[in-house]
Scaffold this active site. Structure first.
Site, PDB file in Angstrom:
ATOM      1  N   ASN A   9       0.875  -1.170   0.000  1.00  0.00           N
ATOM      2  CA  ASN A   9       0.000   0.000   0.000  1.00  0.00           C
ATOM      3  C   ASN A   9       0.913   1.221   0.000  1.00  0.00           C
ATOM      4  O   ASN A   9       1.497   1.560   1.024  1.00  0.00           O
ATOM      5  CB  ASN A   9      -0.900  -0.020   1.244  1.00  0.00           C
ATOM      6  N   LYS A  11       0.131   4.216  -0.173  1.00  0.00           N
ATOM      7  CA  LYS A  11      -0.493   5.411   0.420  1.00  0.00           C
ATOM      8  C   LYS A  11      -0.234   6.618  -0.510  1.00  0.00           C
ATOM      9  O   LYS A  11      -0.129   6.420  -1.726  1.00  0.00           O
ATOM     10  CB  LYS A  11       0.002   5.622   1.847  1.00  0.00           C
ATOM     11  N   HIS A  94      -9.579   1.135   5.054  1.00  0.00           N
ATOM     12  CA  HIS A  94      -8.291   1.359   5.717  1.00  0.00           C
ATOM     13  C   HIS A  94      -8.514   2.274   6.928  1.00  0.00           C
ATOM     14  O   HIS A  94      -9.334   3.193   6.868  1.00  0.00           O
ATOM     15  CB  HIS A  94      -7.294   1.986   4.742  1.00  0.00           C
ATOM     16  N   GLU A  96      -6.912   4.669   8.005  1.00  0.00           N
ATOM     17  CA  GLU A  96      -6.719   6.100   7.714  1.00  0.00           C
ATOM     18  C   GLU A  96      -7.986   6.688   7.086  1.00  0.00           C
ATOM     19  O   GLU A  96      -8.340   7.838   7.339  1.00  0.00           O
ATOM     20  CB  GLU A  96      -5.476   6.289   6.822  1.00  0.00           C
ATOM     21  N   GLU A 166      -5.301  -4.870  10.567  1.00  0.00           N
ATOM     22  CA  GLU A 166      -4.301  -3.824  10.761  1.00  0.00           C
ATOM     23  C   GLU A 166      -4.582  -3.082  12.062  1.00  0.00           C
ATOM     24  O   GLU A 166      -5.385  -2.132  12.082  1.00  0.00           O
ATOM     25  CB  GLU A 166      -4.345  -2.824   9.595  1.00  0.00           C
ATOM     26  N   GLY A 172       2.598   2.333  10.780  1.00  0.00           N
ATOM     27  CA  GLY A 172       3.559   3.421  10.642  1.00  0.00           C
ATOM     28  C   GLY A 172       4.266   3.783  11.935  1.00  0.00           C
ATOM     29  O   GLY A 172       4.957   4.796  12.010  1.00  0.00           O
ATOM     30  N   SER A 211       3.506  -2.002  10.286  1.00  0.00           N
ATOM     31  CA  SER A 211       4.963  -2.031  10.474  1.00  0.00           C
ATOM     32  C   SER A 211       5.591  -3.381  10.121  1.00  0.00           C
ATOM     33  O   SER A 211       6.555  -3.801  10.763  1.00  0.00           O
ATOM     34  CB  SER A 211       5.329  -1.620  11.904  1.00  0.00           C
TER      35      SER A 211
HETATM   36  P1  13P Z   1       3.007   0.435   7.628  1.00  0.00           P
HETATM   37  O1  13P Z   1       3.514  -0.867   7.047  1.00  0.00           O
HETATM   38  O2  13P Z   1       3.729   1.635   7.120  1.00  0.00           O
HETATM   39  O3  13P Z   1       2.903   0.372   9.114  1.00  0.00           O
HETATM   40  O4  13P Z   1       1.505   0.616   7.081  1.00  0.00           O
HETATM   41  C1  13P Z   1       0.611  -0.434   7.211  1.00  0.00           C
HETATM   42  C2  13P Z   1      -0.601  -0.100   6.448  1.00  0.00           C
HETATM   43  O5  13P Z   1      -1.356   0.771   6.815  1.00  0.00           O
HETATM   44  C3  13P Z   1      -0.839  -0.833   5.195  1.00  0.00           C
HETATM   45  O6  13P Z   1      -2.120  -0.599   4.715  1.00  0.00           O
END
Ligand code: 13P
Length: 248
Positions: A9, A11, A94, A96, A166, A172, A211
């Protein structure tokens, strides 16, 4: 035996030039992995992903879609538009999107349904915040998020979907869930689905996200209910991402 599936992803990262280098490096190293691999890129780069990844072992997709098929929805992108760019996958729900753009469980379920109606495979994200985990609400929250989709589309729909667990506190943050912590929630999710449809539950791919790094991937993917990863930051580094794919 479920196949391991790793999705990147990106982002809101990338430029045409940087993507070109990243895609070239990933394609150069991907041949010797049995893991199924996909990259979910920002909308403007779907055309680039399509032209570079068509005919390769790497699939591609988007990170969001509209619940509507078409109409006066300025700034939105429909499932049919994603199909025009050859997407196989689209991330829905997601954390976010849920936290920053107010996406409710019901809206996420609508988007999941819209994706499937167009023949796309939704990657449905579920996960609790740190406060919720500390209040012992993890199963309640993840169960509620899943139930919204099951109520709208039924358990059978999961035969054409992927789930990504997640935990919000691990995204992150560098704080990966331990393999035991992740396995426990994955087993809970599979159990919820099994109660409705045992065959679908057995075949369901449940990715872990938060992560994931090359150093942690093998132990996570070795858990009985962890079938791969949804990888954010590490998917922007070809060597790291390839090492994660090879851990599957
Ligand atoms: P990270 O791997 O940067 O923690 O992000 C995970 C994520 O949100 C994947 O959709």
């Amino acid at each position: 035996m479920r196949r391991t599936f790793v999705a990147g992803n990106w982002k809101m990262h990338g430029t045409l030039a940087a993507n070109e280098a990243l895609l070239t490096a990933i394609l150069a190293g991907i041949a010797d992995t049995k893991t199924q691999v996909a990259l979910c890129v920002p909308y403007p780069y779907l055309s680039q992903a399509q032209s570079r990844l068509a005919g390769t072992a790497v699939a591609w997709g988007a990170q969001n879609l509209s619940q509507h098929a078409k109409g006066a929805y300025t700034g939105e992108v429909s499932a049919a538009m994603l199909n025009d760019f050859g997407c196989r996958y689209v991330i829905v729900g997601h954390s976010e999107r849920r936290a920053l753009y107010g996406e409710s469980d019901d809206l996420v379920a609508e988007k999941y349904a819209a994706a499937q109606a167009a023949g796309l495979t939704p990657i449905l994200c579920l996960g609790e915040t740190l406060n919720e985990r500390e209040a012992c609400l993890t199963e309640q929250v993840v169960g509620r998020q899943l139930a919204a989709v099951l109520a709208r589309c039924g358990a059978a729909s999961l035969a054409k979907a992927v789930i990504a667990y997640e935990p919000v506190w691990a995204i992150g943050s560098g704080l990966t869930a331990t393999p035991d912590q992740a396995q426990a929630v994955h087993a809970f999710i599979r159990g919820q689905v099994r109660a409705m449809d045992a065959a679908v539950a057995e075949g369901l791919i449940i990715q872990y996200g938060g992560s994931v790094k090359a150093a942690s991937a093998a132990e996570l993917f070795a858990q009985p209910d962890i079938d791969g990863g949804l990888v954010g930051g590490a998917s922007l580094d070809a060597d790291e991402f390839l090492a994660i794919c090879k851990a599957g």
